[in-house]
Design an enzyme around this catalytic site. Structure first.
Site, mmCIF file in Angstrom:
data_model
loop_
_atom_site.group_PDB
_atom_site.id
_atom_site.type_symbol
_atom_site.label_atom_id
_atom_site.label_comp_id
_atom_site.label_asym_id
_atom_site.label_seq_id
_atom_site.Cartn_x
_atom_site.Cartn_y
_atom_site.Cartn_z
ATOM 1 N N LYS A 1 0.885 -1.185 0.000
ATOM 2 C CA LYS A 1 0.000 0.000 0.000
ATOM 3 C C LYS A 1 0.918 1.228 0.000
ATOM 4 O O LYS A 1 1.431 1.634 1.043
ATOM 5 C CB LYS A 1 -0.907 -0.064 1.226
ATOM 6 C CG LYS A 1 -1.457 1.243 1.764
ATOM 7 C CD LYS A 1 -2.304 2.055 0.823
ATOM 8 C CE LYS A 1 -2.567 3.424 1.448
ATOM 9 N NZ LYS A 1 -1.769 4.494 0.812
ATOM 10 N N GLY B 1 6.857 5.899 7.797
ATOM 11 C CA GLY B 1 5.999 7.071 7.721
ATOM 12 C C GLY B 1 6.016 7.831 9.029
ATOM 13 O O GLY B 1 7.025 7.825 9.751
ATOM 14 N N SER B 2 4.903 8.450 9.341
ATOM 15 C CA SER B 2 4.860 9.349 10.500
ATOM 16 C C SER B 2 4.699 8.575 11.809
ATOM 17 O O SER B 2 4.227 7.427 11.826
ATOM 18 C CB SER B 2 3.685 10.309 10.331
ATOM 19 O OG SER B 2 2.480 9.574 10.318
ATOM 20 N N ASN B 3 5.045 9.228 12.889
ATOM 21 C CA ASN B 3 4.940 8.586 14.206
ATOM 22 C C ASN B 3 3.492 8.294 14.571
ATOM 23 O O ASN B 3 3.201 7.258 15.180
ATOM 24 C CB ASN B 3 5.599 9.472 15.271
ATOM 25 C CG ASN B 3 7.102 9.377 15.176
ATOM 26 O OD1 ASN B 3 7.676 9.851 14.208
ATOM 27 N ND2 ASN B 3 7.736 8.748 16.136
ATOM 28 N N VAL C 1 0.876 7.530 12.680
ATOM 29 C CA VAL C 1 0.364 6.328 12.008
ATOM 30 C C VAL C 1 1.131 5.093 12.499
ATOM 31 O O VAL C 1 0.538 4.031 12.719
ATOM 32 C CB VAL C 1 0.445 6.491 10.473
ATOM 33 C CG1 VAL C 1 0.046 5.199 9.782
ATOM 34 C CG2 VAL C 1 -0.439 7.635 10.007
ATOM 35 N N GLY C 2 2.420 5.232 12.701
ATOM 36 C CA GLY C 2 3.219 4.107 13.192
ATOM 37 C C GLY C 2 2.690 3.565 14.517
ATOM 38 O O GLY C 2 2.578 2.358 14.721
ATOM 39 N N GLU D 1 9.622 2.535 10.714
ATOM 40 C CA GLU D 1 10.675 3.555 10.551
ATOM 41 C C GLU D 1 9.961 4.892 10.436
ATOM 42 O O GLU D 1 9.105 5.064 9.563
ATOM 43 C CB GLU D 1 11.528 3.281 9.316
ATOM 44 C CG GLU D 1 12.446 2.075 9.450
ATOM 45 C CD GLU D 1 13.405 2.133 10.628
ATOM 46 O OE1 GLU D 1 13.718 3.249 11.100
ATOM 47 O OE2 GLU D 1 13.815 1.063 11.100
ATOM 48 N N CYS E 1 13.610 11.666 5.901
ATOM 49 C CA CYS E 1 13.618 11.375 7.345
ATOM 50 C C CYS E 1 15.006 11.643 7.917
ATOM 51 O O CYS E 1 15.154 11.935 9.102
ATOM 52 C CB CYS E 1 13.204 9.938 7.590
ATOM 53 S SG CYS E 1 14.167 8.781 6.629
ATOM 54 N N GLN F 1 1.809 19.941 3.129
ATOM 55 C CA GLN F 1 3.204 20.025 3.573
ATOM 56 C C GLN F 1 3.699 21.464 3.487
ATOM 57 O O GLN F 1 4.419 21.942 4.370
ATOM 58 C CB GLN F 1 4.091 19.084 2.746
ATOM 59 C CG GLN F 1 5.537 19.030 3.209
ATOM 60 C CD GLN F 1 5.690 18.564 4.659
ATOM 61 O OE1 GLN F 1 5.184 17.536 5.046
ATOM 62 N NE2 GLN F 1 6.401 19.354 5.488
ATOM 63 N N GLU G 1 9.657 17.510 14.128
ATOM 64 C CA GLU G 1 10.020 17.277 12.729
ATOM 65 C C GLU G 1 9.183 18.198 11.840
ATOM 66 O O GLU G 1 7.957 18.196 11.923
ATOM 67 C CB GLU G 1 9.751 15.813 12.354
ATOM 68 C CG GLU G 1 10.202 15.491 10.955
ATOM 69 C CD GLU G 1 9.868 14.060 10.523
ATOM 70 O OE1 GLU G 1 8.730 13.634 10.748
ATOM 71 O OE2 GLU G 1 10.758 13.402 9.951
HETATM 72 P P1 NAP Z 1 2.246 8.971 6.787
HETATM 73 O O1 NAP Z 1 1.201 9.993 6.659
HETATM 74 O O2 NAP Z 1 2.402 8.272 8.094
HETATM 75 O O3 NAP Z 1 1.951 7.911 5.627
HETATM 76 C C1 NAP Z 1 2.761 6.777 5.436
HETATM 77 C C2 NAP Z 1 1.907 5.666 4.853
HETATM 78 O O4 NAP Z 1 0.920 5.293 5.811
HETATM 79 C C3 NAP Z 1 1.153 6.074 3.590
HETATM 80 O O5 NAP Z 1 1.074 4.979 2.732
HETATM 81 C C4 NAP Z 1 -0.218 6.427 4.143
HETATM 82 O O6 NAP Z 1 -1.252 6.332 3.203
HETATM 83 C C5 NAP Z 1 -0.359 5.365 5.207
HETATM 84 N N1 NAP Z 1 -1.357 5.698 6.219
HETATM 85 C C6 NAP Z 1 -1.881 6.907 6.533
HETATM 86 N N2 NAP Z 1 -2.796 6.786 7.522
HETATM 87 C C7 NAP Z 1 -2.843 5.480 7.841
HETATM 88 C C8 NAP Z 1 -3.572 4.729 8.786
HETATM 89 N N3 NAP Z 1 -4.451 5.311 9.605
HETATM 90 N N4 NAP Z 1 -3.372 3.382 8.853
HETATM 91 C C9 NAP Z 1 -2.474 2.796 8.047
HETATM 92 N N5 NAP Z 1 -1.753 3.443 7.110
HETATM 93 C C10 NAP Z 1 -1.937 4.772 7.014
HETATM 94 O O7 NAP Z 1 3.693 9.526 6.431
HETATM 95 P P2 NAP Z 1 4.108 10.366 5.147
HETATM 96 O O8 NAP Z 1 3.568 11.745 5.321
HETATM 97 O O9 NAP Z 1 3.773 9.603 3.903
HETATM 98 O O10 NAP Z 1 5.702 10.364 5.253
HETATM 99 C C11 NAP Z 1 6.416 11.308 6.000
HETATM 100 C C12 NAP Z 1 6.922 10.689 7.273
HETATM 101 O O11 NAP Z 1 7.657 9.516 6.972
HETATM 102 C C13 NAP Z 1 7.894 11.600 8.012
HETATM 103 O O12 NAP Z 1 7.611 11.578 9.390
HETATM 104 C C14 NAP Z 1 9.251 10.954 7.749
HETATM 105 O O13 NAP Z 1 10.223 11.217 8.714
HETATM 106 C C15 NAP Z 1 8.882 9.512 7.708
HETATM 107 N N6 NAP Z 1 9.910 8.730 7.004
HETATM 108 C C16 NAP Z 1 10.732 7.924 7.744
HETATM 109 C C17 NAP Z 1 11.722 7.188 7.123
HETATM 110 C C18 NAP Z 1 12.609 6.283 7.917
HETATM 111 O O14 NAP Z 1 13.166 5.358 7.339
HETATM 112 N N7 NAP Z 1 12.770 6.499 9.206
HETATM 113 C C19 NAP Z 1 11.896 7.269 5.732
HETATM 114 C C20 NAP Z 1 11.057 8.117 5.023
HETATM 115 C C21 NAP Z 1 10.050 8.837 5.665
HETATM 116 P P3 NAP Z 1 -1.831 7.678 2.505
HETATM 117 O O15 NAP Z 1 -0.705 8.259 1.766
HETATM 118 O O16 NAP Z 1 -2.918 7.163 1.646
HETATM 119 O O17 NAP Z 1 -2.325 8.561 3.616
#
Ligand code: NAP
Length: 493
Positions: free
Chosen positions: A182, A235-237, A239-240, A257, A291, A338, A392
């Site tokens: 996904k 992704g974000s904390n 959602v994680g 991550e 990230c 963003q 962040e």
């Molecule tokens: P995000 O909003 O958490 O989304 C990540 C993924 O989760 C997307 O596929 C998103 O789908 C999905 N998602 C959203 N809501 C969800 C839910 N309730 N249940 C399950 N899945 C859900 O993060 P982002 O804005 O895409 O990415 C930015 C974040 O990623 C930043 O915090 C960044 O630091 C982090 N990041 C970390 C690393 C690492 O390796 N540490 C690498 C890259 C990025 P949708 O897009 O459809 O909402």
């Protein structure tokens, strides 16, 4: 087997059980170019829970056959997919730039990295997976082996739309798992191009499934599906945390991550030209949307003035614009949300008393009128209690902090909830050793940028940045397999 490439249509379908299919919802979501929102890049399926169930069923059905293949045979599919992706590098990179906004140079580099990751994991089927352990009984053979988890759910962000899906799906597949991917809604078109390469490599039906749509609507259903035995999320904390809860309900293995607030420490003996260039690059490349981006520069007093002046001068030179322009250094923010986050934090920084040295808003003029552009922004006089020092931002905003000593610099570096990566610029071996031992981060750089990763090395963070597992390299084996211990004695007494 369905034909893989669907570029002729701008609407990306789901890929489930070896077929490109429309969602049960009958609806699609469209994606605009963040450099010019009047241009629609493509559309993807607005999937429902029924689509998720179908994808997980397909992955479960395909699992025994895929897990039963020899490792080298599975690797052969990855090797072919790497060749196909390599042959499509320019087209995939241009799609990425149009969909996500990063510059074309960065997009080409990321696509090549995807090829390298596929090639690395194609070899995994030839590497050792276990240990032979001496038994208390001399006639007994005791050893460990590793088995795949089963169908796994991969949920990926938008900031590395080729590399992150690949660095999860390549090891997952290499070790015998089947996959439901996904990708982020903002970059589903690019992720679909990646899946097409694997489909064209001839993967059996059901081994890799793609479900587009809103994470808020279908993500939890995917994580909670009865067939899913592993969840790998970046992704974000917020959602994680939710996905970790979903995983715990069924005792599913999971890996998260998440965010970062990565510092560079610039010592008084640093090569300042190097420190300036790599700090600016770490903070501003990809519009700060990594990230591992540099968001804090902790600078020792004797070089603070010169470092600050040189960073500001360099940031003023950076060319902002649409990423397809080969001369542009920094593209737009990925989305209106963003951009608003970036502008919000800039206002917060000003309100907190940090001093704005450059940037601080959107660039003006017709070239920028229809995109989510923001200027490279630098604050100094940033102090640890400020939000811009702690949270962040995920935008091109650098905060400069003053340190009176190495000890104070280390304290400041660790004084955040995140712990992904950190750099030091120095020629002093003792400072390097102290930094490597004391910085609470998963990735340490010496005279290097906080961002960047090599696919053969473990990647991940400490504290709130990660669930403490690691991705890539041989670390991926730890997540995508379970250990079995076999104790094997002769028949008879
Ligand atoms: P995000 O909003 O958490 O989304 C990540 C993924 O989760 C997307 O596929 C998103 O789908 C999905 N998602 C959203 N809501 C969800 C839910 N309730 N249940 C399950 N899945 C859900 O993060 P982002 O804005 O895409 O990415 C930015 C974040 O990623 C930043 O915090 C960044 O630091 C982090 N990041 C970390 C690393 C690492 O390796 N540490 C690498 C890259 C990025 P949708 O897009 O459809 O909402």
């Amino acid at each position: 087997m369905a034909p893989a490439t669907q570029q002729a249509t701008a609407v990306c379908k789901n890929y489930i059980g070896g077929q490109w299919v429309a969602s049960h919802s009958g609806k699609t979501l469209s994606r605009e170019n963040p450099a010019d929102w009047r241009e629609v890049v493509g559309a993807y399926q607005d999937s429902t829970v029924d689509d998720v169930v179908a994808a997980c069923d397909a992955a479960a059905k395909a699992f025994p056959g895929w897990a039963g293949l020899a490792g080298p045979a599975r690797g052969e599919f990855l090797r072919k997919a790497a060749d196909i992706l390599e042959s499509r590098e320019e087209e995939v990179a241009r799609t990425m730039t149009r969909e996500m906004g990063k510059t074309i140079g960065e997009a080409r580099g990321e696509t090549r990295r995807g090829v390298t990751i596929l090639r690395y994991f194609a070899q995994e089927g030839l590497r050792e997976v276990g240990l032979t352990i001496p038994s208390a009984d001399a006639r007994t053979l005791m050893y460990t082996t590793r088995v795949p988890l089963g169908p796994v759910a991969l949920i990926t962000p938008w900031n590395f739309p080729v590399a992150i899906p690949i660095w999860k799906l390549a090891p997952a597949l290499a070790y015998g798992n089947t996959v439901v991917l996904k990708p982020a809604g903002l970059t589903t078109v690019t992720a679909t191009r990646v899946v097409e390469c694997l489909v064209d490599a001839g993967l059996p039906a059901g081994v890799l499934n793609l479900v587009g749509g809103s994470g808020g609507r279908i993500g939890s259903a995917l994580a909670k599906n009865q067939h899913v035995h592993g969840i790998s999320f970046t992704g974000s904390n917020a959602v994680g945390r939710q996905l970790a809860g979903d995983a715990l309900e069924r005792n599913t293995k999971y890996q998260l991550e998440m965010g970062g607030k990565n510092p560079v420490i610039v010592c008084d003996d640093a090569d300042l030209a190097q420190a300036v260039e790599l700090t600016v690059s770490g903070a501003m490349r990809s519009t700060g949307q990594k990230c591992t981006a540099t968001s804090r520069a902790i600078v020792m007093e004797p070089v603070l003035k010169e470092f600050t002046e040189r960073v500001v001068a360099r940031c003023r030179e950076l060319k902002v614009g649409p990423g397809l322009d080969e001369t542009v250094y920094m593209g737009p923010a990925v989305s209106r949300d963003q951009l608003e986050t970036d502008l919000h934090y800039i206002e917060v920084g000003k309100g907190e008393g940090a001093r704005l040295l450059c940037g601080g808003g959107q660039p003006g003029g017709e070239r920028f009128a229809h995109g989510y552009f923001v200027q490279p922004t630098v604050f100094d006089q940033v102090t640890p209690a400020m939000k811009i020092a702690q949270e962040e931002i995920f935008g091109p905003v650098l905060g400069i902090m003053r340190a009176g000593s190495m000890e104070e610099a280390l304290t400041l570096a660790n004084d955040v909830k995140f712990g992904l990566s950190a750099s030091i610029f120095t020629r002093d071996i003792n400072r390097v050793l102290q930094f490597a031992a004391t910085a609470d981060v998963g990735m340490i750089r010496v005279n290097g940028e906080t961002a960047g990763v090599e696919p053969q090395a473990p990647f991940g963070g400490m504290k709130a940045s990660s669930s403490h597992s690691r991705e890539q390299g041989r670390a991926a084996l730890e997540f995508f397999t379970s250990v079995k211990t076999v104790t094997f004695s002769p028949a008879g007494t």
